[in-house]
Design a protein around this motif. Structure first.
Motif, short mmCIF file in Angstrom:
data_model
loop_
_atom_site.label_atom_id
_atom_site.label_comp_id
_atom_site.label_asym_id
_atom_site.label_seq_id
_atom_site.Cartn_x
_atom_site.Cartn_y
_atom_site.Cartn_z
N LEU A 569 -2.85 -4.73 -3.50
CA LEU A 569 -4.17 -4.00 -4.31
C LEU A 569 -3.44 -3.35 -5.57
O LEU A 569 -4.52 -3.44 -6.38
N LEU A 570 -2.33 -2.86 -5.46
CA LEU A 570 -1.94 -2.11 -6.76
C LEU A 570 -1.08 -2.78 -7.71
O LEU A 570 -0.55 -2.47 -8.68
N GLU A 571 -1.01 -4.25 -7.27
CA GLU A 571 -0.37 -5.10 -8.05
C GLU A 571 1.17 -4.65 -8.51
O GLU A 571 1.53 -4.49 -9.65
N SER A 572 1.92 -4.16 -7.61
CA SER A 572 3.26 -3.46 -7.62
C SER A 572 4.08 -3.93 -6.40
O SER A 572 3.70 -4.08 -5.48
N ASP A 573 5.50 -3.95 -6.78
CA ASP A 573 6.24 -4.33 -5.72
C ASP A 573 6.87 -3.07 -5.37
O ASP A 573 7.82 -2.95 -4.30
N ASP A 574 6.46 -1.90 -5.62
CA ASP A 574 7.30 -0.54 -5.58
C ASP A 574 6.17 0.46 -5.14
O ASP A 574 5.40 1.26 -5.87
N VAL A 575 5.78 0.50 -3.74
CA VAL A 575 4.75 1.55 -3.18
C VAL A 575 5.23 2.14 -2.21
O VAL A 575 5.94 1.76 -1.27
N THR A 576 4.40 3.29 -1.71
CA THR A 576 5.01 4.07 -0.61
C THR A 576 3.54 4.27 -0.02
O THR A 576 2.59 4.93 -0.62
N TYR A 577 3.52 4.32 1.59
CA TYR A 577 2.25 4.84 1.96
C TYR A 577 2.56 6.43 2.67
O TYR A 577 3.58 6.53 3.39
N GLY A 578 1.67 7.12 2.55
CA GLY A 578 1.76 8.23 3.14
C GLY A 578 0.22 9.20 3.14
O GLY A 578 -0.40 8.99 2.08
N ALA A 579 -0.33 9.78 3.92
CA ALA A 579 -1.14 10.97 4.05
C ALA A 579 -2.40 10.13 3.48
O ALA A 579 -3.31 10.56 2.81
N GLY A 580 -2.66 9.05 4.21
CA GLY A 580 -3.89 7.99 3.94
C GLY A 580 -3.90 7.43 2.61
O GLY A 580 -5.00 6.68 2.42
N VAL A 581 -2.84 7.49 1.96
CA VAL A 581 -3.05 6.72 0.68
C VAL A 581 -1.66 5.69 0.16
O VAL A 581 -0.74 6.21 0.78
N CYS A 582 -1.83 4.95 -0.25
CA CYS A 582 -0.53 4.04 -0.83
C CYS A 582 -0.70 4.13 -2.32
O CYS A 582 -1.73 4.11 -3.01
#
Lengths: 778, 156
Positions: A569-582
């Protein structure tokens, strides 16, 4: 669609969150088995044997059958094609008598089910019970296990005239050498009397048969819905996938609802026979007669030590009163005791012999602690006996013999490995908190005044968080499924089956922290075999340590998938999930868990090599048990004129590993202590010498009332368990395990200057008064 | 033979034909459909069936339905008003005064009367005041805390 998942940064683990279970329970809207109403409900009532041992010469059911409103009466011959009440334990020489759902040609205990009456009205069913005429020919019976072992005692089962149900031997180290090297050997016979688990909700079952698709739905007051389903399918000869078992709200269990009871299967059988839903609920009298009892040990202890207090070896003979039949785990009770015999002490030489004995009584089986209170009571009494013999302070003697913190993981001579602990620290904390040396001075002063004041210490280690699968016939794993619904709410399905422990709350805390979502966006469900993937259940202080770990691991797996969707969805290969959001780590752009969840279910596109939906299931097998420990100190005073015991202080310092919810941990400790204290002072299942149950109602069985339980001070140390990623150990049974020796030690201490070394439970005023009157000699 | 009774339950008048031997607890649970009061012993010891009869707590397993004729009954379902929990319910929730919850409806009803009679009870008075209600889960301590908290709230 609007999503509901909110950002959350506050951590909930460790906080005293009030329970999420409570709104339904405080408003009278919870649904226990007896609250279930189905159209056309019928009621079953059981005819029970008034004799401990008798041949059945005939059963005349005609009057009952002709009674207006009665639909059917079933006796042993109607169910002899069904399977037996199961015993899940195997031991090399275990003798398992065939345990029919209804007596065939003999009865073996008072309360033995002989027939079952079915009517459309519960009062009519009860009336018709009295119309079933059973002709009995009583035979000699034997009630006391030591009498049952004597030559010539009446045989409970004719094929085994010695009344031996099983034997078990286990040893570690070199017991002969230990005793040969000893300066002092102390011996004691220690009884852990039979107790009634006494959940406030009596057992009960509702069964409903759907003849169209040949499926059976069973609601039962059980701690083990999935296991009950497997067992019941076997007994009824019904394909397991045609059977759905639901544990609705369950009003306490304490181990007594970890069974397949005859009445549960009978209720299902009747529902299938008559094609109508059937409800059966025990009266309290029947609960005393026909729900398993706990404990029932007579133990012979010998403890060998050096003059300086170094404990060398322990030799124990355990006589387990089995009753007339095994229930699901009966033979495992004393074998579990054996694993706990060394307590917290580092001596390496232990020798244990167990004999299980058939008696004409209801079966014994799991009751809170299940084998561990008996062992702890034994070793903690023996340490006191040794301290008295050596004229050593019991605190000093314990500390001298504790396994030191540097020795963990510590392999015991009984073949288990204690995970972590600091025993000296917890006892010192208790001693300091209670003001031990000051209390000893007060005791001296009290004695000068002729008052009988006692200070009792008990330390304990517990095997819990059951457990690695080799230790259990059921499997020792637990499961969790975590699903993020399309609209973003979280559904947790756990395989444990809580019934008062508050796991809907603690599991919500764990899930909220792991997922970083609001606790109100989480629902924890359990107890229904058609919605929960599979499970083992709730017993042996395992919910959080085993079920909670499965939950954590399921969420961790799910988080990887959340990030995969977030990356798309963010069109990125570098994401982190935490506190209800990516979050995209490059741009800082975010997408909420709710948005991710909706995309995962509704598309229109999905990440490559990724299945739709956010759902993960984990089955976690623990590599070891967890081993909580603690130190309880009791201050009591005996009234020499009445023999009554008054407890002025009760301090419980426990270490259950990482604490998820301190409010609930305190609640477990309080409740556990009240049950152990109940055993110490009040409770006892009594059969008279003719095999009749004397304690058949709350009028005769002294269940502690509010004024009979003291205020309990609690404190903790926190030593994480290395066995699971949460670091939790378990606290469900700890209080019960610690309390009986702590209370008895305090009363024996109050009378020690009169020469009293040991008193068997319950410490009734009569027993204590006689000791005081006789100047201590029993 | 059936007898007609007129009762007011949680503020609602109703008339029923009941068998003269029908226990009040069975009437409430099975005729009226109020599943809050529970049956724990049927010998008036455990108190899970406790309800208020004309404002006084009674064990509904030890009364016949016909004995309630013409009287006013409140069960646990009648404690909350207009969607607001009664202070006693709120206190048991806040103080973790329950575990399995089976004894709770009776505990709540007894507590309601206990703090009405004694708005500032000591621990000892609370423990004696609860002697007609058994709990196997809590060891009573959080129940005592809940009663004290409810008393403070109602009194304050």
């Amino acid at each position: 669609m609007e999503t509901t998942v909110t950002k959350k940064t506050e951590r909930l683990i460790g906080k005293p969150i009030r329970r999420r279970e409570d709104p339904r329970l405080i408003t009278g809207t919870a649904t226990y088995v007896e609250d279930i109403e189905l159209p056309g409900m019928h009621y079953a009532a059981v005819v029970r044997s008034p004799h401990p041992a008798a041949d059945i010469k005939g059963i005349d059911t005609r009057a009952a059958e002709q009674h207006p409103g009665v639909v059917a009466v079933y006796t042993g011959k109607d169910i002899d094609h069904l399977g037996a009440v199961p015993c899940g334990i195997s031991l090399p020489d275990l003798r398992i008598p065939h345990h029919h759902l209804l007596a065939q040609d003999r009865v073996y205990y008072v309360g033995h089910p002989v027939a079952v009456v079915v009517a459309g009205d519960r009062y009519i069913a009860a009336d018709a019970v009295d119309l079933v005429e059973v002709e009995y020919e009583p035979t000699d019976s034997v009630s006391e296990p030591e009498e049952a072992l004597e030559a010539g005692a009446p045989a409970v089962h004719a094929e085994w005239p010695d009344n031996v149900a099983f034997t078990h031997h286990q040893e570690g180290g070199d017991i002969e050498k230990a005793f040969a090297e000893a300066d002092v050997i102390v011996k004691e016979r220690i009884v852990s009397q039979r107790l009634a688990p006494s959940a406030m909700e009596p057992r009960g079952t509702v069964a409903s048969w759907n003849s169209g698709d040949e499926t059976l739905t069973v609601y039962s007051s059980t701690q083990i819905p999935h296991i009950l389903r497997t067992l019941m399918a076997g007994v009824l000869g019904l394909p397991e996938h045609k059977l759905r078992v639901i544990a609705p709200e369950v009003g306490g269990g304490f181990g007594s609802k970890c069974e397949l009871y005859p009445e549960e299967a009978l209720t299902a059988f009747i529902a299938m026979k008559i094609g109508k839903p059937v409800k059966w609920v025990l009266t309290r009298r029947d609960e005393f007669l026909a729900t398993i009892h706990g404990r029932g040990h007579i133990d012979y202890y010998e403890l060998a030590a050096k003059k300086d207090g170094t404990m060398l070896g322990l030799r124990v003979k355990i006589i387990q009163d089995v009753g007339s039949f095994h229930m699901l785990l009966t033979p495992a009770m004393p074998t579990l005791s054996v694993l706990m015999l060394p307590g917290l002490y580092r001596f390496k030489n232990v020798h244990a012999d167990v004999v299980g004995v058939f008696t004409h009584r209801m079966a014994t089986d799991l009751y809170r602690g299940a084998g561990r209170p008996e062992a702890t009571h034994g070793i903690e009494r023996m340490v006191e006996v040794l301290a008295a013999e050596l004229k050593m302070d019991p605190v000093e003697l314990r500390i001298k013999n504790f396994v030191p913190p540097s020795d963990f993981p510590y392999d015991t001579p009984m073949g288990v490995s204690y995970d972590s602990g600091n025993y000296k620290a917890i006892l010192e904390k208790a001693v300091e908190t209670v003001g031990y040396s000051q209390l000893r001075q007060e005791q001296q002063e009290a004695r000068r005044q002729g008052r009988l004041m006692g200070i009792g210490i008990a330390t304990y280690g517990e095997i819990c968080a059951f457990g690695p699968s080799p230790a259990l016939p059921t499997g020792g794993w637990e499961s969790a499924t975590v699903k993020i619904e399309p609209s973003g709410q979280v559904t947790v399905m756990t395989g444990v089956s809580p019934h008062g422990q508050g796991s809907q709350t603690t599991f919500s805390q764990i899930a909220a922290d792991e997922l970083g979502v609001d606790i109100d966006d989480i629902v924890v469900t359990h107890g229904d075999t058609s919605t929960v993937q599979h499970g083992v259940g709730t017993f042996g202080s395992r919910n959080t340590a085993v079920g909670g770990t499965a939950l954590v691991l399921a969420i961790r797996e799910l988080k990887e998938k959340i990030e995969t969707y977030g990356a798309m969805l963010l069109e990125s290969d570098d994401v982190t999930y935490g506190a209800g959001v990516c979050t995209c780590n490059k741009t800082g752009k975010t997408v909420t868990l709710g948005e991710i969840a909706m995309t995962s279910w509704t598309g229109p596109t999905y990440p490559a090599n990724t299945q739709p939906g956010l759902v993960a299931t984990n089955y976690w097998e623990p590599p070891n048990f967890a081993f909580p420990f603690g130190a309880h100190i009791v201050v009591s005073e005996v009234d020499p004129d009445t023999g009554e015991v008054a407890i002025s202080r009760y301090l419980a310092v426990d270490d259950c590993g990482k604490v998820i919810n301190p409010l609930l941990v305190d609640g477990q400790v309080h409740g556990g202590v009240a049950q152990g204290l109940g055993q110490a002072l009040y409770e006892q299942v009594v059969y008279d010498d003719t095999g009749q149950l004397v304690t058949g109602e709350y009028m005769d069985y002294a269940l502690p009332k509010a004024a009979m339980v003291p205020t309990i001070e609690t404190d903790r140390t926190e030593t994480p368990s290395p066995v699971n990623p949460l670091g939790v150990k378990g606290v469900g049974e700890a209080g019960t395990i610690a309390a009986s020796p702590a209370v008895v030690n305090s009363v024996v201490d109050a009378l020690s200057h009169l020469g009293v070394r040991h008193i068997d439970m319950p410490l009734t005023p009569e027993k204590i008064w006689k000791l005081v009157q006789q100047g201590g000699s029993a | 033979m059936k007898t007609q009774i007129n009762v007011c339950i949680n503020g609602q008048e109703r008339t029923d034909e009941v068998e003269s031997r029908l226990l009040l607890i069975h009437y409430l649970r099975e005729v009226v459909g109020l599943k809050g009061p529970h049956i724990g012993c049927e010998t008036s010891i455990c108190g899970a069936c406790t309800v208020a009869l004309n404002g006084k707590t009674v064990k509904s397993c030890a009364l016949l339905a016909v004995q309630a004729d013409g009287q006013d009954i409140v069960t646990v379902e009648g404690l909350a008003t207009d969607g607001q929990l009664h202070p006693v319910q709120e206190a048991f929730w806040n103080e973790h005064g329950l575990q399995c919850g089976f004894c709770t409806p009776g505990m709540l009803m007894t507590t309601r009367e206990l703090i009405e009679r004694n708005p500032d009870p000591t621990d000892e008075e609370i423990r004696h005041g609860l002697e007609g209600n058994l709990c196997r889960c809590t060891g009573y301590q959080h129940i005592v805390n809940a009663v004290k908290s409810a008393a403070a709230k109602v009194g304050g």
